[in-house]
Design a protein around this motif. Sequence first.
Motif, PDB file in Angstrom:
ATOM      1  N   ALA B 217       0.844  -1.098   0.097  1.00 45.71           N
ATOM      2  CA  ALA B 217       0.008   0.064   0.056  1.00 45.71           C
ATOM      3  C   ALA B 217       0.792   1.267   0.181  1.00 45.71           C
ATOM      4  O   ALA B 217       0.534   2.223  -0.726  1.00 45.71           O
ATOM      5  CB  ALA B 217      -0.948   0.060   1.267  1.00 45.71           C
ATOM      6  N   ALA B 218       1.933   1.202   0.824  1.00 46.26           N
ATOM      7  CA  ALA B 218       2.897   2.246   0.924  1.00 46.26           C
ATOM      8  C   ALA B 218       3.564   2.670  -0.607  1.00 46.26           C
ATOM      9  O   ALA B 218       3.727   3.759  -1.121  1.00 46.26           O
ATOM     10  CB  ALA B 218       3.830   2.313   1.780  1.00 46.26           C
ATOM     11  N   ALA B 219       4.222   1.243  -1.065  1.00 46.87           N
ATOM     12  CA  ALA B 219       4.742   1.685  -2.595  1.00 46.87           C
ATOM     13  C   ALA B 219       3.832   2.118  -3.427  1.00 46.87           C
ATOM     14  O   ALA B 219       4.364   3.100  -4.184  1.00 46.87           O
ATOM     15  CB  ALA B 219       5.185  -0.003  -3.153  1.00 46.87           C
ATOM     16  N   TYR B 220       2.372   1.529  -3.500  1.00 46.27           N
ATOM     17  CA  TYR B 220       1.684   2.225  -4.417  1.00 46.27           C
ATOM     18  C   TYR B 220       1.343   3.610  -4.255  1.00 46.27           C
ATOM     19  O   TYR B 220       1.270   4.530  -5.077  1.00 46.27           O
ATOM     20  CB  TYR B 220       0.265   1.241  -4.231  1.00 46.27           C
ATOM     21  CG  TYR B 220      -0.772   1.879  -4.874  1.00 46.27           C
ATOM     22  CD1 TYR B 220      -0.991   1.840  -6.240  1.00 46.27           C
ATOM     23  CD2 TYR B 220      -1.850   2.645  -4.174  1.00 46.27           C
ATOM     24  CE1 TYR B 220      -2.218   2.226  -6.835  1.00 46.27           C
ATOM     25  CE2 TYR B 220      -2.943   3.338  -4.733  1.00 46.27           C
ATOM     26  CZ  TYR B 220      -2.919   2.942  -6.146  1.00 46.27           C
ATOM     27  OH  TYR B 220      -4.140   3.578  -6.714  1.00 46.27           O
ATOM     28  N   MET B 221       0.947   3.936  -2.960  1.00 51.29           N
ATOM     29  CA  MET B 221       0.650   5.347  -2.441  1.00 51.29           C
ATOM     30  C   MET B 221       1.779   6.374  -2.915  1.00 51.29           C
ATOM     31  O   MET B 221       1.586   7.331  -3.652  1.00 51.29           O
ATOM     32  CB  MET B 221       0.285   5.555  -1.034  1.00 51.29           C
ATOM     33  CG  MET B 221      -0.289   6.652  -0.704  1.00 51.29           C
ATOM     34  SD  MET B 221      -1.989   6.651  -1.475  1.00 51.29           S
ATOM     35  CE  MET B 221      -2.370   8.482  -1.776  1.00 51.29           C
ATOM     36  N   ALA B 222       3.111   5.850  -2.595  1.00 48.01           N
ATOM     37  CA  ALA B 222       4.185   6.635  -2.975  1.00 48.01           C
ATOM     38  C   ALA B 222       4.395   6.814  -4.716  1.00 48.01           C
ATOM     39  O   ALA B 222       4.521   8.036  -5.119  1.00 48.01           O
ATOM     40  CB  ALA B 222       5.364   6.040  -2.458  1.00 48.01           C
ATOM     41  N   GLY B 223       3.839   5.706  -4.996  1.00 47.27           N
ATOM     42  CA  GLY B 223       4.024   5.769  -6.724  1.00 47.27           C
ATOM     43  C   GLY B 223       2.902   6.789  -7.460  1.00 47.27           C
ATOM     44  O   GLY B 223       3.416   7.493  -8.337  1.00 47.27           O
ATOM     45  N   ILE B 224       1.804   6.748  -6.866  1.00 44.17           N
ATOM     46  CA  ILE B 224       0.718   7.515  -7.398  1.00 44.17           C
ATOM     47  C   ILE B 224       1.064   9.054  -7.164  1.00 44.17           C
ATOM     48  O   ILE B 224       0.926   9.747  -8.085  1.00 44.17           O
ATOM     49  CB  ILE B 224      -0.632   7.389  -6.458  1.00 44.17           C
ATOM     50  CG1 ILE B 224      -1.267   5.845  -7.046  1.00 44.17           C
ATOM     51  CG2 ILE B 224      -1.510   8.353  -6.838  1.00 44.17           C
ATOM     52  CD1 ILE B 224      -1.743   6.146  -8.365  1.00 44.17           C
ATOM     53  N   VAL B 225       1.678   9.365  -5.793  1.00 39.58           N
ATOM     54  CA  VAL B 225       1.766  10.859  -5.690  1.00 39.58           C
ATOM     55  C   VAL B 225       2.903  11.182  -6.270  1.00 39.58           C
ATOM     56  O   VAL B 225       3.138  12.597  -6.582  1.00 39.58           O
ATOM     57  CB  VAL B 225       1.858  10.995  -4.162  1.00 39.58           C
ATOM     58  CG1 VAL B 225       3.357  10.495  -3.637  1.00 39.58           C
ATOM     59  CG2 VAL B 225       1.684  12.350  -3.671  1.00 39.58           C
ATOM     60  N   THR B 245      -5.676   1.687   0.542  1.00 43.03           N
ATOM     61  CA  THR B 245      -4.579   2.436   0.811  1.00 43.03           C
ATOM     62  C   THR B 245      -4.467   2.985   2.364  1.00 43.03           C
ATOM     63  O   THR B 245      -3.491   3.659   2.909  1.00 43.03           O
ATOM     64  CB  THR B 245      -4.524   3.722  -0.052  1.00 43.03           C
ATOM     65  OG1 THR B 245      -5.827   4.604   0.311  1.00 43.03           O
ATOM     66  CG2 THR B 245      -4.327   3.388  -1.323  1.00 43.03           C
ATOM     67  N   ALA B 248      -1.524   2.866   4.663  1.00 46.93           N
ATOM     68  CA  ALA B 248      -0.505   3.492   4.343  1.00 46.93           C
ATOM     69  C   ALA B 248      -0.283   4.751   4.946  1.00 46.93           C
ATOM     70  O   ALA B 248       0.715   5.510   5.181  1.00 46.93           O
ATOM     71  CB  ALA B 248      -0.198   3.956   2.557  1.00 46.93           C
TER      72      ALA B 248
END
Lengths: 313, 313
Positions: B217-225, B245, B248
């Motif tokens: 969830a953290a990797a995904y959220m960091a990627g999105i932002v 998320t 995260a």
Amino acid sequence: MSEPGESVPPQGRSQTEGAAWGQPSVPTLAVVGTGLIGGSFAAALRRVGQVGRVLGVGRTPASLQRARDLGLIDEIADLSYAAAEADLIFLATPVGAMAPILRDLAPVLRPDALVTDAGSTKADVARLAQDILGDRYTQFIPGHPIAGSEMTGPEAADPMLYHGRKVVLTPFDETPGVLQHRLIRAWEACGARVALMTPEAHDRALAAVSHVPHFLAAAYMAGIVRSDDADTRLNLAGTGFRDFTRIAAGSAEVWRDIFLSNRTAVLRELDDFEQALRLLRTSLEGEPDAAALEAQLEQAALARRFWGGRSQM
Amino acid sequence: MSEPGESVPPQGRSQTEGAAWGQPSVPTLAVVGTGLIGGSFAAALRRVGQVGRVLGVGRTPASLQRARDLGLIDEIADLSYAAAEADLIFLATPVGAMAPILRDLAPVLRPDALVTDAGSTKADVARLAQDILGDRYTQFIPGHPIAGSEMTGPEAADPMLYHGRKVVLTPFDETPGVLQHRLIRAWEACGARVALMTPEAHDRALAAVSHVPHFLAAAYMAGIVRSDDADTRLNLAGTGFRDFTRIAAGSAEVWRDIFLSNRTAVLRELDDFEQALRLLRTSLEGEPDAAALEAQLEQAALARRFWGGRSQM
């Protein structure tokens, strides 16, 4: 709840397009697919007295019957009858089922009728409408309500499902403004906030914030259940696991169609995710870099908290 | 809510270990770290009249003061005073902060006191206790309540946080049964269900169902932002994104420590996830295999629905 005959106009909106005072803005609505999405649309319009009669069309008689018993629809109809009667035809079926429906609709569609859908991808639906409806494609406005639930079927329908939610519409350049206005008004009557964009922009954004999360949650869940000690693991799963995997419970058929329809954008967003995952993983592998690990976690946490505060979800 | 002095024994339990009728089973509790986890433990025991006096220890005076204003603790104390007074010492700090605390505790720990923690990893905590506490390590029972929230601080403390949740304890083989029993009773008084296992089994299971979901969830959220059109995307994010998320948003410091502490198991589980992701991705890439895609989605959906039904979460 006001009855259709007693309806008042939505606050602050003038009654154009011949919908006289006291008449619902959608005299006859046809809902193709009377489950969560279609049933909730009908229920939402009925709740505010903005629909006269609701016809239900579907492939499962038992489901249509339940929709009627629940008061979501007034009559069970076939597609030709619905096309002859309806002012607004709402297609709430999986994207993969839409082509045959549009083919059946094409020859019987009334020239003054408006058609829309609720599919999760829009470029493919827009193409289908252009390919199949011929010069009637301007009567079709692709749409996508950003709302849902892991529950399915008419029993899950909820007149408040769209309240406060975003609905994306991707009208063709050639679609008359009066048709766009009519559909925007219907969605706003359901409590939704309408955003207009191109089908391609919609598909890229949705791949990022909806389709890829589902893909990842499903891959994760499938991996866990195939592991040797799945039972011990699942027994210790808590609320974090619950929320992270909730979307993975959704209909496999619906999501198969979404991934196939939006394949290019989904694969591209998956590449982006895998790159972010590698970056985060690198900070943990070999000689761990605690500062880099924390910085990325902090970036994610701040972004999520900011989003949560802004969206009030 | 009964006052400590009026407490009655928990339903159906005999009052062994000298806790006479009318006395709380934990006369003096020391909570090190008075945020969500520690504050909720104190509040839960107080709610059922099973604690006499609560001492709060921490590194942030303002946070301790708020914990006292909220009634979570009775007194602010330093570690030596707490060690001299407390029957039960509950360490509710990030795992990374535990070594110095144990070092300070070692020389002042009462021989009849019980120490436990709430850290998300157990093998490293068990090792720390053995290394630092010398022959007193049997007084330490590593523990992990599978409960939490993305909220932090004393304001987030909730006497019902542990109600119906699992708590894993990983006592040493040499830990006296009477100490184990005392801690099990305290957790059960908070409404939790206790499971005993080895630290290694705990860490593998938690990597799978908690740490890896957070990592993803953290990797995904960091990627999105970090993406170019993050704002457009986040603007269309809905409830699926919200739930996927949510974790995260958790404390970057806490999760950095968890990932570092449980590094080996986390990396192994990440390998398993990446394999499951490749398999699902393969069905969408090149010439898509709709049947294989749907089969994997269906496996994930059934597993998630079964878990949801069983856990009633």
